[in-house]
Design an enzyme around this catalytic site. Structure first.
Site, PDB file in Angstrom:
ATOM      1  N   GLY A 163      17.266  -3.062   6.337  1.00  0.00           N
ATOM      2  CA  GLY A 163      17.312  -4.471   6.678  1.00  0.00           C
ATOM      3  C   GLY A 163      17.995  -4.866   7.973  1.00  0.00           C
ATOM      4  N   GLU A 207      18.648   2.856   4.402  1.00  0.00           N
ATOM      5  CA  GLU A 207      17.177   2.906   4.431  1.00  0.00           C
ATOM      6  C   GLU A 207      16.610   2.029   5.545  1.00  0.00           C
ATOM      7  OE1 GLU A 207      16.358   1.203   0.604  1.00  0.00           O
ATOM      8  OE2 GLU A 207      16.898   3.011  -0.486  1.00  0.00           O
ATOM      9  N   PRO A 208      16.983   2.304   6.786  1.00  0.00           N
ATOM     10  CA  PRO A 208      16.494   1.445   7.869  1.00  0.00           C
ATOM     11  C   PRO A 208      15.028   1.726   8.197  1.00  0.00           C
ATOM     12  CG  PRO A 208      17.661   3.309   8.785  1.00  0.00           C
ATOM     13  CD  PRO A 208      17.773   3.429   7.288  1.00  0.00           C
ATOM     14  N   GLY A 209      14.278   0.694   8.437  1.00  0.00           N
ATOM     15  CA  GLY A 209      12.903   0.843   8.887  1.00  0.00           C
ATOM     16  C   GLY A 209      12.770   0.212  10.257  1.00  0.00           C
ATOM     17  N   ARG A 210      12.787  -1.117  10.250  1.00  0.00           N
ATOM     18  CA  ARG A 210      12.624  -1.882  11.485  1.00  0.00           C
ATOM     19  C   ARG A 210      13.592  -1.453  12.586  1.00  0.00           C
ATOM     20  NH1 ARG A 210      10.589  -7.060  11.104  1.00  0.00           N
ATOM     21  NH2 ARG A 210      11.244  -7.040   8.936  1.00  0.00           N
ATOM     22  N   CYS A 263     -12.132 -14.251  12.453  1.00  0.00           N
ATOM     23  CA  CYS A 263     -12.585 -15.579  12.040  1.00  0.00           C
ATOM     24  C   CYS A 263     -11.594 -16.267  11.110  1.00  0.00           C
ATOM     25  CB  CYS A 263     -13.945 -15.466  11.372  1.00  0.00           C
ATOM     26  SG  CYS A 263     -15.112 -14.636  12.432  1.00  0.00           S
TER      27      CYS A 263
END
Ligand SMILES: *Cc1c(COP(=O)(O)O)cnc(C)c1O
Length: 400
Positions: A225, A259-262, A327
């Protein structure tokens, strides 16, 4: 400096470009911040699950936080060892739970009592013991976008502290469940340390209560996070983050898991798209590009801001919307941004696109997914080829 123009000529657009040196730097910075303790950085695979990205992190000795068996398999395929893999997520299928137990991964993060029941039943059937942690919902407002906030009781994630304690006691008395971890994850794109500190303190106090009950937890999993700079956000520094968490853990000897992602991949990625043409009506200027919401969904889904740079185009700027060919009125990358006059073939670079970019992409409007390229020590290499028409019909054509 990455030569975007050259890359767009060589690989065509739309295109994702990842700076592997930057991924490495981010990972090592975070790992280093926790050096006062045993720690395990389990990269959140959902942020960017390209095998070459996972392999890079595997080589740096990272673990993986996965939210499906597909992600667990990807992580293992890329060389992340099973004993560094966590299986999280609010809805796990029976066959996924079974496979997680058989593959003997580090732990399954349990998110509800009903899930506890399933895991225990499946482990009993297999005559195995399942290592688990319980995701505690500390009822903290993470002060981020409501769609990516997960730490309040009103969210679907985790178990409140009272019920979590009951589950740990059940686990202690079960032959098939081995409680090894405790977990929280209060949201994504966090830019304020305070909620993390509070959550950590609540969960650490629970850890101590469990110890008194003779339930010995080895892994203190603080989730992911940490936010990144998309526009002008003040972000959390890894050192401050680690210090705030470690301060709540005095007198314990747990391994800290994050648990880093970003944080690892977000600012390491760029999305390249070419201008098709401009279009103007009485009230608005539109820049129509060849990338769409099927390639990069965040602006449509969260109204997320991504900085956009026009490569090479110069001159007086004016306000415009940058829109894709899909679209849907929601198909845009930016609204009311200042860009110079653009023409067919001009290149736009959309920044901070390394996390939740490609992984959220789809084939909507029968558009093949973009190619992905890695930049490593100044060299570029393809890490996923562009999808073609044959890829799009492969799973259907035999049924005609
Ligand atoms: C999404 C998620 C993460 C990663 O979040 P980031 O904001 O990308 O760091 C980590 N842990 C869990 C349980 C998640 O659901």
């Amino acid at each position: 400096m990455i030569n975007f123009k050259e890359l767009s000529k060589k690989y065509k657009t739309p295109l994702y470009v990842y700076d592997f040196e930057n991924i490495k730097k981010n990972y090592l910075e975070l790992k280093d911040a926790f050096k006062a303790r045993k720690s395990l950085v389990c990269y959140a695979v959902k942020a960017n699950s390209n095998l070459s990205v996972l392999k890079l992190l595997a080589e740096l000795e990272a673990g993986a936080d996965c939210v499906s068996m597909g992600e667990v398999k990807r992580a293992m395929y890329a060389g992340i060892p099973k004993y560094k893999i966590i299986f999280s997520g609010v809805g796990k299928r029976d066959d996924e739970i079974e496979e997680a137990i058989l593959r003997d991964i580090l732990m399954i993060n349990i998110e509800s009592e009903a899930e506890f029941d399933r895991v225990e039943l499946i482990a009993a059937k297999l005559e195995k013991s399942a290592r688990i942690s319980i995701r505690v919902n500390p009822d903290i407002d993470a002060k981020t976008h409501p769609y990516i906030s997960t730490g309040l009781n009103e969210n679907k994630f985790g178990v409140d502290t009272e019920n979590a304690k009951k589950l740990y006691i059940r686990a202690k008395n079960s032959n098939y469940i081995e409680p090894v971890g405790i977990h929280f994850h209060i949201g994504s794109q966090l830019t304020d340390l305070k909620p993390i500190e509070e959550a950590s303190s609540i969960v650490a106090s629970m850890l101590r209560q469990l110890k008194v009950l003779d339930i010995d937890i080895k892994f203190f999993d603080i989730g992911g996070g940490i936010g990144i700079k998309y526009e002008d956000e003040e972000t959390i520094k890894p050192y401050d983050y680690a210090q705030a968490v470690l301060a709540t853990l005095k007198g314990t000897d747990v391994t800290v898991v994050c648990e880093p992602g970003r944080y690892i991949v977000g600012n390491s990625g760029y999305f390249l798209t070419s201008v098709l043409y401009e279009k103007e009506n009485s009230s608005k200027r539109f820049v129509v590009v060849d990338g769409g919401m099927n390639d990069l969904l965040r602006p449509s889904l969260y109204k997320a801001y991504h900085a956009i740079e026009a490569v090479n185009a110069k001159g007086k700027t004016s306000k415009c919307d940058v829109v894709g060919p899909v679209c849907e009125s929601g198909d845009f990358f930016a609204k009311d941004v200042e860009l110079p006059k653009l023409k067919n073939g001009d290149l736009l670079v959309i920044k901070s696109a390394g996390a939740y970019g490609f992984t959220m992409s789809s084939n909507y409007n029968s558009r093949g997914r973009a190619a992905e390229v890695a930049i490593e020590e100044g060299n570029d290499r393809l890490i996923r080829r562009r999808e073609n028409f044959e890829d799009l019909i492969r799973l259907e054509k035999e049924y005609l």
